[in-house]
Design a protein around this motif. Structure first.
Motif, PDB file in Angstrom:
ATOM      1  N   GLN A  83     -23.960  46.767 -18.388  1.00 39.84           N
ATOM      2  CA  GLN A  83     -23.878  47.199 -19.885  1.00 39.84           C
ATOM      3  C   GLN A  83     -22.388  47.544 -20.056  1.00 39.84           C
ATOM      4  OE1 GLN A  83     -26.792  47.629 -21.474  1.00 39.84           O
ATOM      5  NE2 GLN A  83     -27.970  46.732 -19.622  1.00 39.84           N
ATOM      6  N   MET A  84     -21.789  47.161 -19.541  1.00 40.88           N
ATOM      7  CA  MET A  84     -19.988  47.247 -19.708  1.00 40.88           C
ATOM      8  C   MET A  84     -19.558  46.180 -20.435  1.00 40.88           C
ATOM      9  SD  MET A  84     -18.556  49.010 -16.202  1.00 40.88           S
ATOM     10  CE  MET A  84     -19.147  50.434 -15.481  1.00 40.88           C
ATOM     11  N   SER A  85     -18.660  46.192 -21.016  1.00 44.38           N
ATOM     12  CA  SER A  85     -17.815  45.026 -21.728  1.00 44.38           C
ATOM     13  C   SER A  85     -17.263  44.241 -20.735  1.00 44.38           C
ATOM     14  CB  SER A  85     -16.568  45.547 -22.685  1.00 44.38           C
ATOM     15  OG  SER A  85     -15.622  46.164 -22.043  1.00 44.38           O
ATOM     16  N   LEU A  86     -16.921  42.881 -20.839  1.00 49.28           N
ATOM     17  CA  LEU A  86     -16.458  41.991 -19.796  1.00 49.28           C
ATOM     18  C   LEU A  86     -14.981  42.700 -19.478  1.00 49.28           C
ATOM     19  CD1 LEU A  86     -16.394  39.443 -18.329  1.00 49.28           C
ATOM     20  CD2 LEU A  86     -15.371  38.269 -20.415  1.00 49.28           C
ATOM     21  N   GLY A  87     -14.226  43.121 -20.308  1.00 46.35           N
ATOM     22  CA  GLY A  87     -13.089  43.584 -19.942  1.00 46.35           C
ATOM     23  C   GLY A  87     -13.130  44.796 -18.901  1.00 46.35           C
ATOM     24  N   GLN A 111     -15.742  45.369 -16.972  1.00 46.97           N
ATOM     25  CA  GLN A 111     -16.202  44.637 -15.780  1.00 46.97           C
ATOM     26  C   GLN A 111     -14.984  44.215 -14.960  1.00 46.97           C
ATOM     27  OE1 GLN A 111     -19.323  41.876 -17.207  1.00 46.97           O
ATOM     28  NE2 GLN A 111     -20.912  43.300 -16.874  1.00 46.97           N
ATOM     29  N   LEU A 112     -14.282  43.453 -15.450  1.00 45.07           N
ATOM     30  CA  LEU A 112     -12.997  42.812 -14.966  1.00 45.07           C
ATOM     31  C   LEU A 112     -12.161  44.019 -14.248  1.00 45.07           C
ATOM     32  CD1 LEU A 112     -12.132  39.834 -17.374  1.00 45.07           C
ATOM     33  CD2 LEU A 112     -13.128  39.613 -15.026  1.00 45.07           C
ATOM     34  N   ALA A 113     -11.968  44.870 -15.095  1.00 50.08           N
ATOM     35  CA  ALA A 113     -11.167  46.209 -14.631  1.00 50.08           C
ATOM     36  C   ALA A 113     -11.605  46.752 -13.431  1.00 50.08           C
ATOM     37  CB  ALA A 113     -10.899  46.962 -15.629  1.00 50.08           C
ATOM     38  N   LEU A 114     -13.020  47.218 -13.308  1.00 52.00           N
ATOM     39  CA  LEU A 114     -13.959  47.515 -12.216  1.00 52.00           C
ATOM     40  C   LEU A 114     -13.709  46.632 -11.088  1.00 52.00           C
ATOM     41  CD1 LEU A 114     -15.464  49.970 -11.303  1.00 52.00           C
ATOM     42  CD2 LEU A 114     -17.606  48.916 -12.253  1.00 52.00           C
TER      43      LEU A 114
END
Length: 163
Positions: free
Chosen positions: A6-10, A12-15
């Protein structure tokens, strides 16, 4: 990982980035190395022995006083030694001790093990495609930063080029 999709791609990449570093940190724990220490060792290895403290700090993208604390710890662990530079008496160069060379080999091996583990299940073509996509995102970010005149661009570009 609840809600990850449900997170934005940004986000997700940060995580993913935080997770990758946490996995490497976990692998380095038995060596007695914090994130700051293993990163300093990896960058020293890339730059080569005899690099100056200021060059290492610039390459890592941190201020020299922050690096000095890390180098003090690495010196106390007898993994590096610092010597006065022949060309500039104010500068000090950094070299691995024998124990440091052994530890560096272990760091590289553990980092490669984590890398293999995190990319398990991907074939070579998928890894190449992922690398290409991440590189394009980074290049697009650099173009935005370049337009703003931000001085951190060179650090970001350098980090992107290292990957």
């Amino acid at each position: 990982m609840e809600g990850f999709d449900q997170m934005s791609l940004g986000m997700q990449l940060a995580l993913m980035n935080r997770g990758w570093r946490a996995a490497v940190d976990k692998a380095m724990e038995p060596l007695g190395l914090t994130q700051a220490r293993w990163i300093a060792l990896l960058h020293l290895s890339r730059l080569g022995e005899g690099t100056t403290q200021s060059s290492l700090a610039q390459h890592i993208g941190i201020e020299l006083p922050s690096l000095m604390r890390t180098l003090d710890c690495l010196e106390k662990q007898e993994l590096i030694r610092r010597e006065r530079c022949d060309n500039d008496r104010r500068a000090r160069t950094i070299c691995f001790t024998e124990a440091g060379k052994t530890t560096m080999a272990a760091v590289q091996g553990r980092a490669q093990d984590v890398h293999r583990h995190l990319l398990a299940g991907f074939n070579d073509q998928e890894i190449e495609q992922l690398t290409s996509m991440v590189s394009r995102i980074a290049a697009n970010a650099v173009s935005i930063i370049d337009e703003s005149g931000d001085t951190t661009t060179s650090d970001f570009s350098r980090l992107n080029a290292e990957q």
